[in-house]
Design a protein around this motif. Structure first.
Motif, short mmCIF file in Angstrom:
data_model
loop_
_atom_site.label_atom_id
_atom_site.label_comp_id
_atom_site.label_asym_id
_atom_site.label_seq_id
_atom_site.Cartn_x
_atom_site.Cartn_y
_atom_site.Cartn_z
N ALA A 1 -2.49 102.97 18.87
CA ALA A 1 -1.49 101.92 19.05
C ALA A 1 -0.14 102.51 19.38
O ALA A 1 0.59 102.00 20.24
CB ALA A 1 -1.40 101.07 17.78
N LYS B 1 11.01 96.96 21.24
CA LYS B 1 9.58 96.82 20.92
C LYS B 1 9.30 96.29 19.52
O LYS B 1 8.36 95.50 19.33
CB LYS B 1 8.88 98.16 21.13
CG LYS B 1 8.81 98.57 22.60
CD LYS B 1 8.16 99.92 22.79
CE LYS B 1 8.17 100.32 24.26
NZ LYS B 1 7.57 101.65 24.48
N GLY C 1 6.58 93.41 18.36
CA GLY C 1 5.58 93.72 17.34
C GLY C 1 5.66 92.75 16.18
O GLY C 1 4.63 92.33 15.62
N SER D 1 -1.13 98.98 12.32
CA SER D 1 -1.00 99.72 13.58
C SER D 1 0.06 99.08 14.48
O SER D 1 0.85 99.78 15.12
CB SER D 1 -2.34 99.78 14.30
OG SER D 1 -3.31 100.44 13.50
N LEU D 2 0.08 97.76 14.54
CA LEU D 2 1.10 97.05 15.32
C LEU D 2 2.49 97.28 14.74
O LEU D 2 3.46 97.51 15.47
CB LEU D 2 0.80 95.55 15.34
CG LEU D 2 -0.17 95.04 16.39
CD1 LEU D 2 -0.45 93.56 16.17
CD2 LEU D 2 0.40 95.25 17.80
N THR D 3 2.58 97.23 13.42
CA THR D 3 3.89 97.38 12.76
C THR D 3 4.49 98.75 13.04
O THR D 3 5.62 98.87 13.50
CB THR D 3 3.75 97.16 11.24
OG1 THR D 3 3.19 95.87 10.99
CG2 THR D 3 5.09 97.25 10.56
N ILE E 1 1.53 101.46 22.90
CA ILE E 1 2.81 100.76 22.86
C ILE E 1 3.93 101.64 23.40
O ILE E 1 4.86 101.16 24.05
CB ILE E 1 3.12 100.29 21.42
CG1 ILE E 1 2.07 99.27 20.97
CG2 ILE E 1 4.52 99.68 21.33
CD1 ILE E 1 2.19 98.85 19.52
N SER F 1 4.88 99.68 16.98
CA SER F 1 5.97 99.03 17.71
C SER F 1 7.34 99.57 17.31
O SER F 1 8.32 99.31 18.02
CB SER F 1 5.93 97.52 17.48
OG SER F 1 6.12 97.21 16.11
N LEU G 1 3.94 89.40 17.11
CA LEU G 1 2.48 89.47 16.99
C LEU G 1 2.05 89.50 15.53
O LEU G 1 1.05 88.88 15.15
CB LEU G 1 1.97 90.72 17.72
CG LEU G 1 2.16 90.74 19.24
CD1 LEU G 1 1.74 92.09 19.81
CD2 LEU G 1 1.35 89.63 19.89
N LEU G 2 2.82 90.21 14.70
CA LEU G 2 2.50 90.26 13.28
C LEU G 2 2.60 88.87 12.66
O LEU G 2 1.75 88.47 11.85
CB LEU G 2 3.46 91.23 12.58
CG LEU G 2 3.19 91.51 11.10
CD1 LEU G 2 1.89 92.29 10.93
CD2 LEU G 2 4.35 92.29 10.49
N LEU H 1 -5.26 96.41 12.09
CA LEU H 1 -4.54 95.94 13.28
C LEU H 1 -3.07 95.70 12.96
O LEU H 1 -2.17 96.11 13.72
CB LEU H 1 -5.19 94.66 13.80
CG LEU H 1 -4.50 93.99 15.00
CD1 LEU H 1 -4.49 94.92 16.20
CD2 LEU H 1 -5.19 92.67 15.35
#
Length: 582
Positions: free
Chosen positions: A256, A270, A274, A321-323, A260, A326, A277-278, A318
């Motif tokens: 990720a 970014k 993020g 990883s996004l947190t 990203i 980003s 999405l979270l 997920l």
């Protein structure tokens, strides 16, 4: 200062112990401030500072759930990028690198910046942990204090270990685990001289935290026990599942960050996307927001069902990883515990349903899963086992915990020889396994520095002509080729010493007769680290560079001197880049 006090007859161990106590007090209050900031920002973003995020989010409008982490990202992005660029990262890897490579010298500004960035990240719902940043804060406080006292590098490392231990101890209300985490992960040193100050610092930080926050463990853990010896295979299976989940978590986390990072958007923007999405994920799974202690406690108390816990494993991977990918700030310690709790709870639900007479309930597997996941992902089996021991105060479940932890750790080590911390450092070209930043060499291909002009001699040349060539060129090593130009070997001055002074042999002996035919070669796509290792294993100072399609076709040569020069240049460039980013 230590030298001055020693001259007055004060024992060095007493001095270090006194300094460790001061560090324990500083970090204890630092951890309290950090937790207070998190609660304050959570109240600002969500209107409540309660730990149960599911309950908090249930009373909010859908747009509020999405907007809170977006606003958090909109603040964290510019804060980290423009004000505190040194506060990037998970926290613990930066401390490890400072201890191993930089004499334990850390910037206090980075620790303060990480505290604010992480408190905003968690307060706005970021799926990260607070323990890594607390370790970083404690280490930077200790490093700053050590620099004020002009301490030596050896003592600075010990003091940074004190700060890290105090951070873990104050966070988990677990002084023994704090000590072992510092020794096992940060310092990799169990010497008695190091052990004593770290124990004092850890205990003092725990006392400070208990005075102000109460003597409560981080988790509500009932007393579980090993029901039967037949249950051991189930815990081995749990260890395997935790290991596989840990591999998936690490792969997704770093993938990720790569993906990203390649998106053509300014870095400081970014985190806002993020966060959006979270928030969308949290509409369906509010458990993934924040540190998640409330959800883990429900799993420990057997108040969650298997399918929900199983689904949360993948959603949490997920979300975290996004947190982090980003650009939010936070640690991976608590997410690892969360994943272990969900994996263990789901595994235990089905294990108990299949074998109710010889297995404990899901809560026991939740507890063991937490320890096993943390041990494997963080590379800290001893500290993870001791954390769970301090939380339960009961050794009866320890056998299962040790088995599962070792199995999970061995499985991750088979796939990644790194923990999540050392892998994070490796992505920054820092390799702690070899004791130096050999990762710099891993990212430089042989083609970047190889010499494309070099001496070659025919294998039909006699020794007399070879001696004359050595005298003219001052070279000591020559590549040997046949009439078609194919590489057949290498000849050095040492190879000809046995026949160079024998009368009558100089014209009869040919180069092909004395050349070394078992060659060590590299290709243009090989990296300099591999080339350097091959030189060392073969005790040679240069290697032929050959074509990948035709190993007899010589494209150039690479020397020991070239590799060292390239390493020094890369090191200087990276240090210059660091200075620009400060």
């Amino acid at each position: 200062m230590l030298t001055y006090l020693n001259r007055l007859g004060v024992n060095e161990h007493i001095i270090l112990s006194a300094i460790a106590i001061i560090i324990g007090v500083m970090v204890g209050y630092g951890a309290i401030l950090f937790r207070t900031l998190i609660e304050g920002f959570q109240h600002l973003f969500f209107g409540s500072s309660a730990e149960d995020m599911v309950q908090v989010i249930s009373g909010l409008q859908w747009w509020h759930v999405i907007l809170a982490p977006m606003l958090g990202g909109a603040i964290v992005g510019p804060l980290v990028h423009f004000v505190f660029p040194g506060s990037r990262g998970h926290g613990v890897p930066e401390v490890m690198a400072a201890v191993a490579l930089h004499g334990a010298k850390m910037n206090l500004k980075d620790g303060i910046g990480k505290m604010f960035a992480c408190s905003i990240s968690i307060g706005s719902g970021g799926s990260v942990g607070r323990e890594g940043p607390v370790v970083h804060l404690g280490a930077t406080l200790a490093s700053w204090f050590g620099k004020q006292l002009n301490m030596s590098t050896k003592h600075m490392r010990t003091m940074v270990g004190c700060g890290a231990a105090a951070g873990i101890a104050a966070s988990f209300n677990a002084p023994i685990a704090g000590v072992m985490f510092a020794l096992e992960v940060i310092l990799a040193d169990y010497a008695l001289a190091t052990f004593s100050p770290i124990v004092l610092s850890s205990v003092i930080a725990t006392v400070i935290a208990r005075l102000h926050l109460g003597d409560f463990p981080a988790f509500i853990v009932p007393h579980y026990t090993l029901v039967s010896a037949w249950e051991i295979p189930a815990y081995v299976g749990l260890g395997l599942v935790c290991g596989l989940t840990g591999i998936l978590f690490m792969h997704t986390l770093f993938k990720a960050e790569d993906v990203i990072g390649k998106i053509a958007v300014p870095r400081w923007i970014k985190p806002m996307f993020g966060g959006m999405l979270l928030g969308l994920i949290a509409l369906q799974f509010p458990q993934i927001m924040g540190v998640g202690y409330d959800t883990m406690n429900k799993a420990l108390l057997e108040q969650m069902i298997g399918p929900t816990m199983l689904m949360l494993v993948f959603v949490k991977i997920l979300a975290t990883s996004l947190t982090l990918g980003s650009g939010f700030s936070g640690g991976v310690f608590t997410p690892s515990l969360f994943l272990g709790a969900m994996v263990g709870g789901a595994f235990g639900t089905y294990a108990h349903a299949l074998f109710p007479a010889i297995s404990a309930g899901p809560g026991a597997y939740t507890l063991v899963g937490m320890g096993a996941m943390a041990a494997a992902v963080l590379g800290a089996p001893i500290a993870s086992i001791l954390i769970l021991f301090e939380l339960t105060g009961d050794y009866r479940i320890m056998l299962a915990l040790m088995v599962a932890s070792i199995v999970a750790t061995l499985l991750i080590n088979q796939v990644y020889r790194d923990s999540v911390y050392t892998k994070a450092l490796r992505t920054k070209n820092i390799d702690l396994w070899s004791g130096r930043e050999s990762g710099l060499l891993r990212h430089i291909p042989v083609s970047a520095i190889m010499k494309r002009t070099f001496e070659m001699i025919p294998d039909s040349m006699n020794i007399r002509d070879l001696k004359e060539k050595i005298h003219r060129t001052q070279e000591e090593n020559f590549l040997v080729v046949n009439e078609q130009g194919d590489l057949k070997g290498i000849v050095s001055f040492q190879d000809i010493r046995g026949v160079a002074f024998e009368q009558g042999l100089e014209d009869l002996v040919l180069v092909r007769d004395i050349a070394t035919r078992e060659l060590i070669t590299v290709t243009p796509s090989d990296n300099l680290y591999d080339a350097f290792r091959r030189m060392g294993s073969g005790n040679v100072e240069q290697l032929p560079v050959v074509s990948e399609d035709n190993r007899s076709q010589v494209l150039g040569i690479i020397t020991n001197h070239d590799v060292i020069q390239a390493y020094n240049q890369a090191l200087l460039e990276r240090e210059a880049e660091r200075e620009l980013n400060r």
